[in-house]
Design an enzyme around this catalytic site. Structure first.
Site, mmCIF file in Angstrom:
data_model
loop_
_atom_site.group_PDB
_atom_site.id
_atom_site.type_symbol
_atom_site.label_atom_id
_atom_site.label_comp_id
_atom_site.label_asym_id
_atom_site.label_seq_id
_atom_site.Cartn_x
_atom_site.Cartn_y
_atom_site.Cartn_z
ATOM 1 N N SER A 136 11.574 -5.603 -14.781
ATOM 2 C CA SER A 136 10.211 -6.059 -15.026
ATOM 3 C C SER A 136 9.316 -4.880 -15.366
ATOM 4 C CB SER A 136 9.668 -6.765 -13.785
ATOM 5 O OG SER A 136 8.280 -7.013 -13.889
ATOM 6 N N TYR A 149 7.619 -6.949 -4.858
ATOM 7 C CA TYR A 149 8.325 -7.265 -6.103
ATOM 8 C C TYR A 149 8.473 -6.015 -6.965
ATOM 9 C CZ TYR A 149 9.414 -9.541 -10.559
ATOM 10 O OH TYR A 149 10.005 -9.914 -11.749
ATOM 11 N N LYS A 153 11.984 -4.072 -8.175
ATOM 12 C CA LYS A 153 12.364 -3.857 -9.572
ATOM 13 C C LYS A 153 12.497 -2.369 -9.893
ATOM 14 C CE LYS A 153 12.804 -8.125 -10.908
ATOM 15 N NZ LYS A 153 14.113 -8.662 -11.323
#
Length: 244
Positions: A136, A149, A153
């Protein structure tokens, strides 16, 4: 540029919907024999109903031992797409241990687990394979309410580089793609609010979010022999977001 995968076996995780589903279908259209993994049975059944020759496997990849057993039983693959992920969006000061563990179990630990099993079989069968991890833009730039998150990533990017380094001598390429917001069901968790979405779009030079097909096309290229000298990269698919 025509890309074909005739006779190739490819494993796609998180293939029940969104980007993973798009990847599985496009690879199937290019001639690959697809094994689609998801923890949601209804999504798999819908996929299989439309594409009966795609094999489906219901599996919660957060379960290390069961995942290892199931993936091993599927036999060797020519390529792997680690797409399955979770996104738990919350302010940094509210992040909890449970949310951290859940996110890293799926977004990082499961990738390590599945890739180990698949890569070992590639090596045993002397398959010069390709692995693509779906990362991402959040691994490269801070996004509000994305602390866990983003960290997961970033860890995935680091894992991708380590895999490329160690598997390269075995003839296995490993790359990551780093999309901006793609309005799948998972993305709607963080970007369904119009004000917030417009604020993000204003930071993207192309002025819009990405389409599933735009991620799919990059993944297909990186899996193919057309990218035979590309390994260890993290490819932004972000409309220029990271260039600003």
């Amino acid at each position: 540029m025509e890309i074909a995968f005739k006779g190739k076996r490819i494993l796609v995780t998180g293939a029940g919907q969104g980007i993973g589903r798009g990847i599985a279908i496009e690879l199937w259209r290019a001639g690959a024999n697809i094994v689609a993994v998801s923890r949601t049975k209804s999504h798999l059944e819908t996929l299989h109903g439309e594409y009966p020759s795609i094999d489906i496997v219901e599996l919660d990849i957060a379960d290390w031992d069961k995942t290892r057993q199931v993936i091993d039983s599927l036999g060797p693959f020519d390529a792997l797409v680690n797409n399955a992920a979770v996104a738990i969006c919350e302010p940094f000061l509210e992040c909890s241990p449970n949310d951290f563990d859940r996110t890293f179990d799926i977004n990082v630990k499961a990738v390590l687990n599945i890739s180990q099993v698949v890569a070992k079989k590639m090596i045993e069968k002397n398959i010069h394979g390709s692995i693509v991890n779906i990362s991402s833009q959040a691994s490269k730039a801070a996004l509000k309410d994305h602390a866990i998150y983003s960290a997961s990533k970033a860890a995935l990017d680091a894992l991708t580089r380590a895999m490329a380094l160690e598997l390269g001598p075995k003839g296995i390429r490993v790359n990551a793609v780093n999309p901006t917001v793609i309005m799948t069901e998972m993305a709607k968790v963080g970007w369904s609010d119009p004000a917030r979405a417009n604020e993000m779009k204003a930071k993207i030079p192309l002025g819009r979010f990405g389409e599933v097909s735009e991620v799919v096309n990059a993944v297909v290229f990186l899996l193919s022999d057309r990218s035979s000298m590309i390994s260890g990269v993290e490819l932004p698919i972000d409309g220029g977001f990271l260039a600003t």
